[in-house]
Design a protein around this motif. Structure first.
Motif, PDB file in Angstrom:
ATOM      1  N   ALA A   1      10.723  33.501  14.130  1.00  0.00           N
ATOM      2  CA  ALA A   1      10.757  32.951  15.485  1.00  0.00           C
ATOM      3  C   ALA A   1      10.385  31.473  15.459  1.00  0.00           C
ATOM      4  O   ALA A   1       9.485  31.068  14.737  1.00  0.00           O
ATOM      5  N   VAL A   2      11.069  30.654  16.278  1.00  0.00           N
ATOM      6  CA  VAL A   2      10.929  29.201  16.144  1.00  0.00           C
ATOM      7  C   VAL A   2      10.249  28.501  17.313  1.00  0.00           C
ATOM      8  O   VAL A   2       9.974  27.308  17.241  1.00  0.00           O
ATOM      9  N   LEU A   3       9.996  29.170  18.415  1.00  0.00           N
ATOM     10  CA  LEU A   3       9.407  28.527  19.586  1.00  0.00           C
ATOM     11  C   LEU A   3       8.168  27.724  19.193  1.00  0.00           C
ATOM     12  O   LEU A   3       7.259  28.251  18.552  1.00  0.00           O
ATOM     13  N   ASP A   4       8.126  26.442  19.559  1.00  0.00           N
ATOM     14  CA  ASP A   4       6.998  25.601  19.163  1.00  0.00           C
ATOM     15  C   ASP A   4       5.670  26.201  19.579  1.00  0.00           C
ATOM     16  O   ASP A   4       4.736  26.298  18.782  1.00  0.00           O
ATOM     17  N   ALA A   5       5.576  26.592  20.838  1.00  0.00           N
ATOM     18  CA  ALA A   5       4.327  27.118  21.392  1.00  0.00           C
ATOM     19  C   ALA A   5       4.226  28.611  21.095  1.00  0.00           C
ATOM     20  O   ALA A   5       4.269  29.457  21.984  1.00  0.00           O
TER      21      ALA A   5
ATOM     22  N   GLY B   1       0.461  24.942  17.257  1.00  0.00           N
ATOM     23  CA  GLY B   1      -0.885  25.483  17.134  1.00  0.00           C
ATOM     24  C   GLY B   1      -1.087  26.488  16.023  1.00  0.00           C
ATOM     25  O   GLY B   1      -2.165  27.076  15.914  1.00  0.00           O
ATOM     26  N   VAL B   2      -0.057  26.728  15.174  1.00  0.00           N
ATOM     27  CA  VAL B   2      -0.186  27.696  14.093  1.00  0.00           C
ATOM     28  C   VAL B   2       0.007  26.975  12.757  1.00  0.00           C
ATOM     29  O   VAL B   2       0.480  25.841  12.707  1.00  0.00           O
ATOM     30  N   TRP B   3      -0.373  27.635  11.668  1.00  0.00           N
ATOM     31  CA  TRP B   3      -0.089  27.104  10.333  1.00  0.00           C
ATOM     32  C   TRP B   3       1.414  27.169  10.108  1.00  0.00           C
ATOM     33  O   TRP B   3       2.030  28.211  10.270  1.00  0.00           O
ATOM     34  N   GLN B   4       2.009  26.062   9.720  1.00  0.00           N
ATOM     35  CA  GLN B   4       3.460  25.930   9.704  1.00  0.00           C
ATOM     36  C   GLN B   4       3.952  25.490   8.326  1.00  0.00           C
ATOM     37  O   GLN B   4       3.404  24.556   7.729  1.00  0.00           O
ATOM     38  N   TRP B   5       4.995  26.172   7.804  1.00  0.00           N
ATOM     39  CA  TRP B   5       5.683  25.654   6.629  1.00  0.00           C
ATOM     40  C   TRP B   5       6.501  24.442   7.074  1.00  0.00           C
ATOM     41  O   TRP B   5       7.412  24.552   7.882  1.00  0.00           O
ATOM     42  N   THR B   6       6.166  23.272   6.557  1.00  0.00           N
ATOM     43  CA  THR B   6       6.832  22.033   6.963  1.00  0.00           C
ATOM     44  C   THR B   6       7.495  21.359   5.760  1.00  0.00           C
ATOM     45  O   THR B   6       6.825  20.699   4.991  1.00  0.00           O
ATOM     46  N   TRP B   7       8.791  21.504   5.649  1.00  0.00           N
ATOM     47  CA  TRP B   7       9.670  22.346   6.449  1.00  0.00           C
ATOM     48  C   TRP B   7      10.599  23.141   5.532  1.00  0.00           C
ATOM     49  O   TRP B   7      10.897  22.682   4.423  1.00  0.00           O
ATOM     50  N   PRO B   8      11.080  24.297   6.013  1.00  0.00           N
ATOM     51  CA  PRO B   8      12.165  24.974   5.307  1.00  0.00           C
ATOM     52  C   PRO B   8      13.424  24.107   5.325  1.00  0.00           C
ATOM     53  O   PRO B   8      13.549  23.190   6.137  1.00  0.00           O
ATOM     54  N   PRO B   9      14.383  24.390   4.447  1.00  0.00           N
ATOM     55  CA  PRO B   9      15.648  23.659   4.497  1.00  0.00           C
ATOM     56  C   PRO B   9      16.336  23.880   5.844  1.00  0.00           C
ATOM     57  O   PRO B   9      16.290  24.979   6.405  1.00  0.00           O
TER      58      PRO B   9
ATOM     59  N   LEU C   1       6.853  30.878   8.943  1.00  0.00           N
ATOM     60  CA  LEU C   1       7.786  30.395   7.933  1.00  0.00           C
ATOM     61  C   LEU C   1       8.947  29.613   8.536  1.00  0.00           C
ATOM     62  O   LEU C   1       9.403  28.629   7.963  1.00  0.00           O
ATOM     63  N   ALA C   2       9.476  30.067   9.661  1.00  0.00           N
ATOM     64  CA  ALA C   2      10.644  29.412  10.255  1.00  0.00           C
ATOM     65  C   ALA C   2      10.266  28.028  10.776  1.00  0.00           C
ATOM     66  O   ALA C   2       9.132  27.809  11.200  1.00  0.00           O
ATOM     67  N   PRO C   3      11.204  27.081  10.765  1.00  0.00           N
ATOM     68  CA  PRO C   3      10.897  25.752  11.305  1.00  0.00           C
ATOM     69  C   PRO C   3      10.713  25.811  12.813  1.00  0.00           C
ATOM     70  O   PRO C   3      11.326  26.628  13.500  1.00  0.00           O
ATOM     71  N   ALA C   4       9.856  24.957  13.338  1.00  0.00           N
ATOM     72  CA  ALA C   4       9.669  24.887  14.787  1.00  0.00           C
ATOM     73  C   ALA C   4      10.972  24.466  15.460  1.00  0.00           C
ATOM     74  O   ALA C   4      11.767  23.700  14.902  1.00  0.00           O
ATOM     75  N   GLN C   5      11.183  24.960  16.660  1.00  0.00           N
ATOM     76  CA  GLN C   5      12.418  24.678  17.391  1.00  0.00           C
ATOM     77  C   GLN C   5      12.635  23.173  17.568  1.00  0.00           C
ATOM     78  O   GLN C   5      13.754  22.678  17.430  1.00  0.00           O
ATOM     79  N   SER C   6      11.567  22.434  17.847  1.00  0.00           N
ATOM     80  CA  SER C   6      11.720  20.993  18.063  1.00  0.00           C
ATOM     81  C   SER C   6      12.247  20.304  16.815  1.00  0.00           C
ATOM     82  O   SER C   6      13.024  19.343  16.898  1.00  0.00           O
ATOM     83  N   HIS C   7      11.865  20.781  15.638  1.00  0.00           N
ATOM     84  CA  HIS C   7      12.346  20.183  14.387  1.00  0.00           C
ATOM     85  C   HIS C   7      13.824  20.509  14.172  1.00  0.00           C
ATOM     86  O   HIS C   7      14.657  19.620  13.977  1.00  0.00           O
TER      87      HIS C   7
END
Length: 370
Positions: free
Chosen positions: A117-121, A342-350, A133-139
């Motif tokens: 799921a990608v929703l930023d919030a 607000g979560v730990w994020q893999w920055t960034w997947p391909p 794991l998924a990139p944030a939607q804004s990215h």
């Protein structure tokens, strides 16, 4: 129903297996095909972990719950899995369901590694117990906006349905494109049928239509209506959320479903691990695996590494996210804090923009790489 938090650090209850709760959309209105691919990746990785001796000699066991993309059902599943004493939660594809699950898991002190799921919030406030794991939607959607700019689109229509996820996507596109001279016009598909939408498009002089709508419907009907309307013969259809990724899209739309750019979270070329896992997933699914299946596999790979290094105590798993460094199927996975997330994020997947090749609908073409 008992909804009180479990004591900190609660792990598996029976001592024989390490139980992991898996949230997966397996029935409508959830995207069932995405759920099937996600589960295939999760199960493949669990099998490999167990074949290699499990976690300190204890096998992993997935306790799978169908969320059907429903937030309330997701929260109920988290509560049930908490009572069963799972060590952690994994999975989910739909952002709205994942957001509800993440909030509840955080309140219970239950670590959650969100797969897709990608929703930023993803949570209302910063938390240490949730990673993604998924990139944030804004990215990802800004990458898509750059693709639109590079393709020369200056008037873009957005066919949107009411949803936190779709509204967030429309806002990201509008905020990024409007200062760069692009007009973004939103069409409310809650009140428009595809034929009426085509009439509006013909009058608006837009060059691109983006599908911010559910799948298979109304997305499939919209594509058919636009493709068959001669007034819109040069209209580009885009689907940043990735509806064309799955084989069912090609089965439902055939040639009409090609040349529709979407976001894909796979590298241009897979490495040795990714290639091996692609073969295993293809055999398991009897079709080409989507990036969601790879996300599922990587989720368990990360959780297994965290558990081996830090134990299956909930608090220790939650505290391990910033320490994780795992070679996944799509690159090296490490988590960090990203502004506004607000979560730990893999920055960034391909991230790439791809489409289905009109000359070979089962083949993807890379159209843009940031």
């Amino acid at each position: 129903m008992n909804t009180s938090p479990s004591p900190p650090g609660v792990g598996p209850v029976d001592g024989s297996t390490v139980q992991i709760g898996a949230l997966v959309p397996l029935s409508r209105p959830g995207w069932v095909e995405a759920g099937r691919h996600l589960l295939a990746g999760l199960e493949l990785a669990v099998g490999e972990v167990n074949a290699a001796g499990g976690i300190a000699g204890r096998p992993l066991e997935l306790l799978v719950r169908d969320t059907a993309a429903d937030p309330q059902r997701s929260v109920a599943a988290v509560d049930e899995l908490d009572r069963l004493g799972v060590a952690a939660l994994v999975g989910e594809y739909h952002s709205v369901a994942a957001r509800a699950a993440a909030g509840r898991a955080d309140a219970l002190g239950l670590p959650f590694l969100c797969s897709s799921a990608v929703l930023d919030a993803l949570t209302e406030q910063p938390t240490h117990g949730v990673a993604r794991l998924a990139p944030a939607q804004s990215h990802g959607w800004q990458v898509y906006a750059d693709f639109l700019l590079g393709a020369g689109h200056s008037r873009i229509a957005v066919a949107a349905q009411p949803s936190v996820y779709w509204a967030s996507g429309a806002r990201i596109l509008r905020d990024y494109l409007s200062p760069r001279g692009v007009t973004v016009i939103e069409l409310d598909m809650h009140s428009l049928i595809p034929a009426a939408m085509c009439d509006k498009l013909a009058d608006m002089r837009t060059t691109a239509l983006l599908l911010l709508v559910g799948y298979p419907e109304p997305a499939v009907s919209i594509v058919k209506a636009v493709r068959r309307d001669q007034r819109l013969a040069t209209m580009m259809i885009g689907a940043p959320a990735g509806q064309p990724e799955f084989a069912e899209w090609a089965r439902l739309l055939g040639d009409e479903g090609t040349a529709i750019p979407f976001l894909c979270y796979l590298p241009e070329r897979l490495g040795p691990l990714g290639t091996r896992i692609e073969t295993a997933l293809r055999e398991r699914l009897a079709e080409a695996p989507s990036f969601v299946a790879f996300e599922g596999y990587d989720t368990i790979a990360v959780l297994a590494a965290a558990s081996r290094a830090h134990g299956v105590n909930r608090a220790r798993i939650a505290g391990s996210w910033p320490c994780v460094a795992v070679e996944g199927t799509r690159g090296r996975i490490q988590f960090s804090r990203s502004p506004g997330i607000g979560v730990w994020q893999w920055t960034w997947p391909p991230v790439h923009v791809v489409d289905r090749d009109p000359a070979a609908p089962d083949r993807f073409r890379i159209l843009y790489t940031p």
